[in-house]
Design an enzyme around this catalytic site. Structure first.
Site, mmCIF file in Angstrom:
data_model
loop_
_atom_site.group_PDB
_atom_site.id
_atom_site.type_symbol
_atom_site.label_atom_id
_atom_site.label_comp_id
_atom_site.label_asym_id
_atom_site.label_seq_id
_atom_site.Cartn_x
_atom_site.Cartn_y
_atom_site.Cartn_z
ATOM 1 N N ASP A 100 48.140 35.220 35.271
ATOM 2 C CA ASP A 100 47.008 35.472 35.277
ATOM 3 C C ASP A 100 46.378 36.802 34.291
ATOM 4 O O ASP A 100 46.957 37.827 34.500
ATOM 5 C CB ASP A 100 46.465 35.556 36.706
ATOM 6 C CG ASP A 100 46.376 34.576 37.420
ATOM 7 O OD1 ASP A 100 46.499 33.295 37.047
ATOM 8 O OD2 ASP A 100 46.760 34.550 38.739
ATOM 9 N N ASP A 131 42.688 23.736 43.278
ATOM 10 C CA ASP A 131 42.616 25.152 43.985
ATOM 11 C C ASP A 131 42.189 24.734 45.618
ATOM 12 O O ASP A 131 41.178 24.335 45.782
ATOM 13 C CB ASP A 131 41.648 25.988 43.381
ATOM 14 C CG ASP A 131 41.948 26.299 42.005
ATOM 15 O OD1 ASP A 131 43.290 26.406 41.762
ATOM 16 O OD2 ASP A 131 41.175 26.932 41.187
#
Length: 251
Positions: free
Chosen positions: A130, A11
């Site tokens: 998500d 990330d």
């Protein structure tokens, strides 16, 4: 039976690898290139590079960093964050990506999945989903988890498969960074309802969690960050543990 994959995830924000909890409270997790080199040498099956603020800030993925990573690793590289058009997907491929991950843009323009798949093949298109539990339902969120959509997770997973996705990256926002284990309930529901591979993401805190993602969640691959970034475990240790418990992996 195909070998199960272990996939570390970078990330990336402002040129560094970061890791948060429930998509918030980000902390530094090291140099992008150092982590990429480490995983390339550590038996990782693939590597995911997510520019986690690109969609939120309505900008392109940091392609210069992608290029540097692609020159250092010799495993499949998936790039996501800000992939909002075929042109941006093309730029990612030109900078060394093997696959692109689309998320927010695909929810608002589902045919984007088809357009990229038509040009580059379904195998090059990963749709990141998500999800967060809202009441009794798993609801898809966008913009790094900031915005709730109209889609339930299973409904959207089936849609993206029909639109041409080659793989689904399923992240539980409730479990992300908590080290409490994957949400195997929704993972199993989606994995057994689609015929494309599903990558488990969000919550891996120990090696048993990886095993459960495969054995209980029926995942095809397990993505993890914290347990590998901070060297709690090596990928070799993870694979040896899984093999001992009957999960086929590449060693």
């Amino acid at each position: 039976m195909l070998a199960k994959r272990i996939i570390p995830c970078l990330d990336v924000r402002e040129g560094r690898v970061v890791k948060g909890i429930n998509f918030e409270d980000l902390r530094d997790a090291g140099s992008i290139l150092e982590q990429a080199r480490f995983y390339n040498n550590e038996l990782a099956d693939e590597l995911v590079f997510l520019d986690i603020s690109a969609s939120l800030e309505s900008r392109k993925t940091t392609l210069e960093e992608v290029l540097k990573v692609s020159e250092e690793v010799f495993i499949p590289l998936t790039v996501g964050g800000g992939i909002s058009s075929v042109e941006r997907a093309r730029d990612a491929f030109l900078h060394g990506a093997d696959k692109v991950s689309v998320n927010t843009a695909a929810v608002y323009d589902p045919k984007l999945i088809t357009r990229i798949a038509d040009q580059y093949g379904s195998q090059a298109v990963v749709v990141a989903i998500d999800v967060k539990k809202v009441g009794e339902k798993y609801i898809v969120h966008t913009h790094s988890g900031k915005e709730l959509t109209k889609y339930e997770a299973l409904e959207w997973a089936r849609m993206v498969q029909e639109l041409g996705a080659g793989e689904i990256l399923l992240t539980s926002m409730d479990r992300d960074g908590t080290k409490a284990g994957y949400d195997n309930e929704i993972l199993r529901e989606i994995s057994t309802s689609v015929h494309i591979p599903v990558i488990a993401s969000g919550g891996a805190g120990n090696l048993e969690h990886l095993y459960d993602g495969f054995a209980k969640g029926c995942a095809d691959a397990a993505l993890a960050a914290s347990i590998f970034h901070f060297r709690q475990y090596t990928i070799r240790e993870a694979k040896e543990y899984l093999r001992e418990r009957g999960i086929e992996v590449r060693l």
